[in-house]
Structure formats: structure tokens, C-alpha cells
Scaffold this motif. Structure first.
Motif, PDB file in Angstrom:
ATOM      1  N   ASP A   1      17.017 -65.071 -19.408  1.00  0.00           N
ATOM      2  CA  ASP A   1      16.020 -64.869 -20.441  1.00  0.00           C
ATOM      3  C   ASP A   1      15.609 -63.417 -20.540  1.00  0.00           C
ATOM      4  O   ASP A   1      15.244 -62.806 -19.547  1.00  0.00           O
ATOM      5  N   ALA A   2      15.642 -62.907 -21.734  1.00  0.00           N
ATOM      6  CA  ALA A   2      15.234 -61.517 -21.892  1.00  0.00           C
ATOM      7  C   ALA A   2      13.768 -61.356 -21.526  1.00  0.00           C
ATOM      8  O   ALA A   2      13.362 -60.358 -20.937  1.00  0.00           O
ATOM      9  N   GLU A   3      12.973 -62.362 -21.854  1.00  0.00           N
ATOM     10  CA  GLU A   3      11.535 -62.288 -21.577  1.00  0.00           C
ATOM     11  C   GLU A   3      11.302 -62.152 -20.081  1.00  0.00           C
ATOM     12  O   GLU A   3      10.484 -61.373 -19.611  1.00  0.00           O
ATOM     13  N   GLU A   4      12.068 -62.926 -19.347  1.00  0.00           N
ATOM     14  CA  GLU A   4      11.941 -62.918 -17.899  1.00  0.00           C
ATOM     15  C   GLU A   4      12.230 -61.535 -17.347  1.00  0.00           C
ATOM     16  O   GLU A   4      11.565 -61.066 -16.424  1.00  0.00           O
ATOM     17  N   LEU A   5      13.251 -60.904 -17.922  1.00  0.00           N
ATOM     18  CA  LEU A   5      13.607 -59.577 -17.436  1.00  0.00           C
ATOM     19  C   LEU A   5      12.484 -58.590 -17.709  1.00  0.00           C
ATOM     20  O   LEU A   5      12.238 -57.684 -16.918  1.00  0.00           O
ATOM     21  N   THR A   6      11.789 -58.796 -18.838  1.00  0.00           N
ATOM     22  CA  THR A   6      10.651 -57.913 -19.138  1.00  0.00           C
ATOM     23  C   THR A   6       9.567 -58.107 -18.084  1.00  0.00           C
ATOM     24  O   THR A   6       8.962 -57.158 -17.599  1.00  0.00           O
ATOM     25  N   LEU A   7       9.308 -59.391 -17.725  1.00  0.00           N
ATOM     26  CA  LEU A   7       8.318 -59.678 -16.691  1.00  0.00           C
ATOM     27  C   LEU A   7       8.718 -58.997 -15.386  1.00  0.00           C
ATOM     28  O   LEU A   7       7.896 -58.401 -14.696  1.00  0.00           O
ATOM     29  N   LEU A   8      10.005 -59.109 -15.073  1.00  0.00           N
ATOM     30  CA  LEU A   8      10.473 -58.526 -13.825  1.00  0.00           C
ATOM     31  C   LEU A   8      10.290 -57.022 -13.834  1.00  0.00           C
ATOM     32  O   LEU A   8       9.822 -56.438 -12.859  1.00  0.00           O
ATOM     33  N   GLU A   9      10.653 -56.430 -14.963  1.00  0.00           N
ATOM     34  CA  GLU A   9      10.494 -54.974 -15.114  1.00  0.00           C
ATOM     35  C   GLU A   9       9.071 -54.545 -14.814  1.00  0.00           C
ATOM     36  O   GLU A   9       8.817 -53.599 -14.099  1.00  0.00           O
ATOM     37  N   HIS A 149       0.895 -66.890  -6.766  1.00  0.00           N
ATOM     38  CA  HIS A 149      -0.250 -66.086  -6.380  1.00  0.00           C
ATOM     39  C   HIS A 149       0.152 -64.715  -5.872  1.00  0.00           C
ATOM     40  O   HIS A 149      -0.695 -63.907  -5.530  1.00  0.00           O
ATOM     41  N   TYR A 150       1.440 -64.476  -5.734  1.00  0.00           N
ATOM     42  CA  TYR A 150       1.884 -63.181  -5.219  1.00  0.00           C
ATOM     43  C   TYR A 150       1.519 -62.134  -6.264  1.00  0.00           C
ATOM     44  O   TYR A 150       1.797 -62.316  -7.446  1.00  0.00           O
ATOM     45  N   PRO A 151       0.873 -61.044  -5.831  1.00  0.00           N
ATOM     46  CA  PRO A 151       0.351 -60.072  -6.786  1.00  0.00           C
ATOM     47  C   PRO A 151       1.373 -59.654  -7.844  1.00  0.00           C
ATOM     48  O   PRO A 151       2.469 -59.225  -7.526  1.00  0.00           O
ATOM     49  N   GLY A 152       0.997 -59.848  -9.084  1.00  0.00           N
ATOM     50  CA  GLY A 152       1.802 -59.346 -10.189  1.00  0.00           C
ATOM     51  C   GLY A 152       2.930 -60.227 -10.670  1.00  0.00           C
ATOM     52  O   GLY A 152       3.545 -59.939 -11.695  1.00  0.00           O
ATOM     53  N   VAL A 153       3.226 -61.304  -9.959  1.00  0.00           N
ATOM     54  CA  VAL A 153       4.393 -62.085 -10.363  1.00  0.00           C
ATOM     55  C   VAL A 153       4.108 -62.967 -11.572  1.00  0.00           C
ATOM     56  O   VAL A 153       4.864 -63.009 -12.533  1.00  0.00           O
TER      57      VAL A 153
END
Lengths: 172, 224
Positions: A1-9, A149-153
Motif C-alpha cells: 500500500d502506498a499509504e502504508e509507505l507514507t506512514l512508514l516514511e 502504542h509504540y511511539p509514532g507507529v
């Protein structure tokens, strides 16, 4: 998912600017690069982003850890994204539940890219589980609750609720 | 709160249940809470308590960083499920929300020494506090035990009632009070610890002596 990659970025703290597209019927993500046809594939792009962010430890530190991370990334793409029937979901949850019985993270004691991508991949499944199912796959629930709950995930994804008091205590 | 005696199998079982759906003792990152509990355990939990074992191995991998984990070490009684009776002797606090995220906003500039000293002092304070005797809630109950008729052997009836033993139950004085038609009821005092003994339990056990006891009522109930 492109969206997921944005989240990861975003989680990696990378500057915005990467362009993503999708390819084919299965919507395989593609990262446009300046020189060349672009990087294809969720795992490949994700690993590339991690290295760009210089957070290589997320791919595992020892040879064994690296292999385990790759194993679960592959699992995510082939099983979680590939299969979508109720039966497939059940098998996935069962596999993960067994694997997580004695581990805090997918790779054991360290948080890796495998946890992040598995979390994003499973989110739509976890959101729909009943209370009883969440308790049946107790280890997956514990792990999922931890990762979200991991910060930022989690970012803008909905928070999946896991109630603290177990209602079905005779299922172990 | 607390897990009971962590050196006993029962305590480890409580820990195991508690950790079934949690990665850490408190919050979502390893903290001094985990270290406190880790240090209270004598050896790795047995394989069948697999949640506890998972947590144990995980915390062990943080051995080298344990001093730098966030939070402050508290007495063991402060951790764990809210409904477990605290056997470490600390005064019972009001029920804490056991989902408090306890990242102390530790001052990054605090020197290692100052931090160690503070933690030592805190630990001392906690252990002093835990030595105070627990304040247990007690009640004094006056029970009316009625026999079937005036032929009932009241001495036997009293014997039956007094034979009821329970942790937290102490029988007191008694007397026979006439209620009419030659029938006497037994009025007997007892002191109970609220957490351990309730009037339902007493009623059940007293009325179990069906041969003698027709019914039981609570005549008076006073908190001590």
C-alpha cells in the motif's frame, strides 16, 4: 500500500518527497526514483526507506534476526495481503499466535520493520475481530496492542481496543 | 495490588495471568517496574507459565540497560493486578488505575550518582513504609440464630455455630433470648475481616445445620 509507505516514511522521520505509484491489478507499490524505472514491491521499498533513514537495525542485527525479519515481511506480503478468505485469516492468526507465545516482538526481543509492517497489514483484520477472537489469539492481541502504542507507529489508524479483563478464561 | 509471593508458584501464576495480554508490567516500554518485579523472581518461570517466561527472557535481554530504563522502582505491592490481595504488608492504597503510563519525566541532566542516590532513598522509604502493620477493615456482627422449636437443644446449636471456622472470623460472646412459646434464639457476636468473611457465607454455613437451625438473621452490623 502506498499509504502504508507514507506512514512508514513519517515514522522513520524521513523528509517527504518520495513519489509512490501503483502497478498492476494487485496494486503493487512503486517508488519512483530519479534514475530508472523505480523500485517495486512493498518489502523492497520499505527496506530501502529504512536504510535511507539509517535505521538499519530495524532490519535485524544478527544474521538470524535479519532472516526472521525477512521471513515475516515475506509472510506479510504473500499470506496477509495475498489471502483474504475467513479461513486464510484464521490460519494467519493461528500462526502468529503460536509464534508470539514466547516473544515480545516478531523477531524476539527487538522491535523491527517486521513488527511495523505486520501491524499495518493486520490492522484491518484486528479491527473486525470479536472479543472472543481477540482472546483466542491472545498473543497476537498482546503484540498488536503493544505495537499500536509504540511511539509514532499508529498515527491516524484507529486504535483497536483490547479489554483488560478476560471474559473467556478457559480458552488457553 | 502486588502479585502475592513471587517466590511461590501461586505468585508466579498471578504474574503469568497478568502478563498474558501485556508485554510489560507497566505501560508499553520496559521500565523500572519490570526491573523491580524481575529482581523479585528467584529463577526463570517454568515453561508452562509461558507468558511469564516470555516476559522474563525479554527483560533479561535488557539486563545491561536496566539502570537507564524509565520510571522509578516502587515496592512490589504497587504493581500487578488491582484485585490481588497484597501480601507484602504494605498499607492498602485506594485502588490505582493499573493502566497508568509511568514514564517519569526523568531529568536528562540528572547525574548518574544523584539518580542512584535518589532511588536508594526511595527504596528505603518504601521498605520502611511497608513495615507498618496493615490496617484491616473489620466489622462486628450480631447474629440471631433461630431453632425449629422449644425442644431444640440450644447448647448443641451453639456448639454447631461456634464450630464454623474461617480465616478472619472470630466468635464472641453469646446469649439465649426468649422469643415466645418457650422458644429461645441464640444471639451470638462475631468479629469478621470484611475482605475475608461475609454475611452470606456465614448464613450459608449456619443454616447448613438443618437439624438445629431454622434460620439466621443479622441483628446488628457495626464497622469497627
Amino acid at each position: 500500500d502506498a499509504e502504508e509507505l507514507t506512514l512508514l516514511e513519517r515514522w522513520l522521520g524521513l523528509p517527504k518527497g518520495n513519489k509512490y505509484g501503483v502497478q498492476g491489478e494487485r496494486k503493487v507499490p512503486v517508488l519512483q526514483t530519479n534514475n530508472g524505472p523505480g523500485l517495486t514491491g512493498l518489502m523492497t521499498i520499505a527496506a530501502h526507506l529504512v536504510k535511507q533513514a539509517k535505521k538499519d537495525q530495524l532490519l535485524g542485527s544478527t544474521a538470524e534476526e535479519k532472516a526472521v525479519v525477512q521471513q515475516w515481511l515475506e509472510y506479510r506480503v504473500t499470506r496477509v495481503d495475498g489471502g483474504s478468505s475467513k479461513e486464510d485469516t484464521r490460519v494467519i492468526l493461528k500462526d502468529l499466535n503460536m509464534h508470539l507465545e514466547d516473544k515480545v516482538y516478531l523477531a524476539g526481543n527487538v522491535f523491527t520493520l517486521a513488527d511495523i509492517l505486520m501491524y499495518y497489514g493486520l490492522h484491518h483484520i484486528m479491527v473486525d475481530l470479536t472479543v472472543q477472537e481477540k482472546e483466542k489469539y491472545l498473543n497476537v492481541s498482546r503484540w498488536f496492542n503493544h505495537i499500536q502504542h509504540y511511539p509514532g507507529v499508529r498515527q491516524h489508524l484507529s486504535n483497536v481496543v483490547f479489554i483488560k479483563n478476560r471474559l473467556y478464561t478457559n480458552v488457553h | 495490588m502486588g502479585f502475592g509471593d513471587l517466590k511461590s508458584p501461586a505468585g508466579l501464576r498471578v504474574l503469568n495471568d497478568y502478563l498474558a495480554d501485556k508485554s510489560y508490567i507497566e505501560g508499553y516500554v520496559p521500565s523500572q517496574a519490570d526491573i523491580a518485579v524481575f529482581e523479585a523472581i528467584a529463577a526463570p518461570p517454568p515453561a508452562e507459565l509461558f507468558h511469564a517466561l516470555r516476559w522474563y527472557n525479554h527483560i533479561k535481554s535488557y539486563e545491561k540497560q536496566k539502570a537507564s530504563l524509565p520510571g522509578v522502582k516502587k515496592a512490589l505491592a504497587k504493581y500487578g493486578p488491582a484485585d490481588v490481595e497484597d501480601t507484602t504488608g504494605a498499607a492498602t492504597d485506594s485502588k490505582d488505575d493499573d493502566d497508568i503510563d509511568l514514564f517519569g519525566s526523568d531529568d536528562e541532566e540528572e547525574s548518574e550518582e544523584a539518580k542512584k542516590l535518589r532511588e536508594e532513598r526511595l527504596a528505603q522509604y518504601e521498605s520502611k513504609k511497608s513495615k507498618k502493620p496493615a490496617v484491616v477493615a473489620k466489622s462486628s456482627i450480631l447474629l440471631d440464630v433461630k431453632p425449629w422449636d422449644d425442644e431444640t437443644d440450644m447448647a448443641k446449636l451453639e456448639e454447631c455455630v461456634r464450630s464454623i471456622q474461617a480465616d478472619g472470623l472470630v466468635w464472641g460472646s453469646s446469649k439465649l433470648v426468649p422469643v415466645g412459646y418457650g422458644i429461645k434464639k441464640l444471639q451470638i457476636q462475631c468479629v469478621v475481616e470484611d475482605d475475608k468473611v461475609g454475611t452470606d457465607m456465614l448464613e450459608e454455613r449456619i443454616t447448613a445445620f438443618e437439624d438445629y437451625v431454622q434460620s439466621m438473621d443479622v441483628a446488628a452490623f457495626n464497622k469497627i
